[in-house]
Design an enzyme around this catalytic site. Structure first.
Site, short mmCIF file in Angstrom:
data_model
loop_
_atom_site.label_atom_id
_atom_site.label_comp_id
_atom_site.label_asym_id
_atom_site.label_seq_id
_atom_site.Cartn_x
_atom_site.Cartn_y
_atom_site.Cartn_z
CB SER B 15 -0.92 0.01 1.23
OG SER B 15 -0.16 -0.12 2.42
CG ASP B 199 -1.97 4.30 9.42
OD1 ASP B 199 -0.73 4.35 9.30
OD2 ASP B 199 -2.70 3.67 8.64
CG HIS B 202 -0.49 3.08 5.55
ND1 HIS B 202 -1.39 2.52 6.42
CD2 HIS B 202 -0.37 2.20 4.52
CE1 HIS B 202 -1.80 1.36 5.93
NE2 HIS B 202 -1.20 1.14 4.77
#
Lengths: 255, 255
Positions: B15, B199, B202
Site C-alpha cells: 500500500s 496511522d 503508512h
C-alpha cells in the site's frame, strides 16, 4: 520487459500536459485515481503545436496489425492549441483552419476504419486550451533577457478553443472545455486569470490552497466529469482492480 | 494499442507504493522527473505480502522470449516488509527467513540467467519498510469498529528492514534504506514517528509544509540518491528526451 497488465490512458498535448504531473497536477491525480486499473501515460511535449505532434502520435500508437501484447489505449486525451495560437510571426504558429484539420486528422487516425491505427474501442476527448492573460504574458516576456514582445492574443486563443469544439463536433467526439471553465472561474475578466495562470500562458502550479494547484483541480474535475458523462464505463469507480484486492484474498479488511 | 516509446521504471510494493501517487507522493514526483524519458508504473498492491506478490511479479514482467515490442524495465524498485512483518496471528504474516528468501527469489527472477524472466539490463533496488509507531498504530486500531488489537511491533519491523539489507547483500543489489532515513529524522524516538506516519504504519500524506508530504519527500530523495549513486546512467538528468525538445526544433527557447 514489462508485460501488459493494465490498459492505458494517454494524455497527449503540449507543455500544459507535460507539466500535469507536477505538484499534484491533473495527470498525477488521474494516475492515482486509476491505480491498479489503468496506466496513465504522460505524452506531453512542451512547445509542440499540432503540426509537430501528428508524427509523434503515429509513433505513440501501435498499428492495428501490431502486437496484441501491447496495452490497449482505452482513452486518448488530446490537448493542444496554446502553441498553435501564437501570432503568425512565431515559429509555432499553425493557422486556425489547419489547427482544426490537424485535430480532426488525429481523431481519424484512431477512429477511421481506413487508418492503420484504427482502434474503435479507444475513446477520445479533445481539450480546449486555457484562456491567455496577455497582461501577465506581456510582463513575463518583457522581463526576460533579452526582452521579448507579446506573442499571443486573448481573442485568438479563444478562437482556437472554439476550433477545438468545431473539430470535436465534426469528428463526433466529446470536448473538455477547460477554456470556459477557467474563464468562468475568473469572473470573465482577463486580468483575473492570473489567479489560474503562472505566466499568462501556463496553468499555475503554486496553487492557493495548501496542497492543491487550483487550476489543475479545475482540469482534473472537468476531465473526470467528461469521462463520467460521456464514457461512464471508463470512470475509475466502474473499473475493477487487475489483481485482486487484499480484502478479497483474506475475506476481511485490515491494511 | 499504445506503442512502446519509453522504457519503464516499475515501482513494486504494498500500500505504501500504491499510495505513492497521492498528493505529490514519491511515485508522482518520480514520474514527473522522468517525463519524456521513462514511464514510471505503479505496481503497488495494498495489503500484499511477498508471498502474494511473487505470482503478481511474474505477470508484470514479460518472459525473456516475449515480444521485443514491450517496454524494457530499466529499474525495478521492490518495497515490501510492512505487511510481512505483522504478528504470526495475522493473515499477512510471512516469517522473516521466508521474507528474505522471497526478496532473493524476486531478484533472481530478473538476474538469474536460468530464469524465464532474465533481464541483465534491469537494475533493481530493494527498499526497507518504514519504522512502525506502535503507540499511534494501537490508537488507530483501537478506535476502529470493532476495535482491533495491535498487530505489529517496532522491533519486529526493524528486523524485517534488516532482512531487506541481508537479501540485497546476498543478491548483490543496492538498498534504499527508508527505515533508517525516517528513524533518524524522528530523532530515533518511536513516538516522534507520528510526524512521518499517518496511522503508525503508512507514510503520512498530509505533510507539514504547504504542498509537500514530508515523508514522501524523504522517500523520493533517498530513491533518487540511490539511483544517482548506484545506477547513475539511469538518473533523469543523464537520460535524453525520446522526442526532440522544442528548442532543438526551432533553434531557440521560447515556450
Amino acid at each position: 520487459m514489462a508485460a501488459t497488465v493494465q490498459d492505458a490512458i494517454i494524455l497527449f498535448g503540449d507543455s500544459i500536459t507535460q507539466g500535469g504531473w507536477t505538484e499534484d497536477g491533473f495527470g498525477a491525480r488521474l494516475a492515482n485515481a486509476y491505480s491498479r486499473k489503468l496506466d496513465v501515460l504522460n505524452r506531453g511535449l512542451a512547445g509542440y503545436n499540432t503540426d509537430w505532434a501528428i508524427p509523434v502520435l503515429k509513433q505513440c500508437l501501435a498499428p492495428r496489425d501490431g502486437s496484441e501484447l501491447l496495452p490497449k489505449v482505452r482513452l486518448l486525451v488530446v490537448w493542444f492549441g496554446a502553441n498553435d495560437a501564437v501570432l503568425e510571426t512565431g515559429s509555432q504558429h499553425v493557422p486556425l483552419p489547419k489547427f482544426i484539420e490537424n485535430l480532426k486528422y488525429m481523431v481519424n487516425l484512431v477512429h477511421s476504419a481506413e487508418s492503420p491505427y484504427y482502434s474503435p474501442t479507444t475513446k477520445i476527448l479533445l481539450v480546449t486550451p486555457p484562456p491567455v492573460n496577455t497582461y501577465q504574458r506581456a510582463a513575463d516576456l518583457g522581463s526576460r533577457e533579452p526582452a521579448m514582445a507579446l506573442d499571443r492574443e486573448f481573442e485568438r486563443t479563444k478562437g482556437y478553443a472554439k476550433g477545438v469544439k468545431e473539430a470535436a463536433a465534426v469528428s463526433k467526439v466529446e470536448v473538455v472545455d477547460v477554456w470556459t471553465a477557467i474563464w468562468k472561474k475568473a469572473g470573465e475578466k482577463e486580468q483575473a486569470l492570473s489567479r489560474y495562470l503562472s505566466d499568462g500562458l501556463h496553468l499555475n502550479r503554486d496553487g492557493y490552497t495548501c496542497r492543491l494547484a487550483e487550476t489543475f483541480e479545475i482540469v482534473y474535475v472537468e476531465l473526470v466529469n467528461a469521462i463520467r458523462e460521456h464514457h461512464p464505463e471508463l470512470h475509475f469507480d466502474r473499473l475493477q482492480y487487475v489483481f485482486p484486492a487484499y480484502v478479497e484474498r483474506v475475506g476481511h479488511n485490515s491494511d
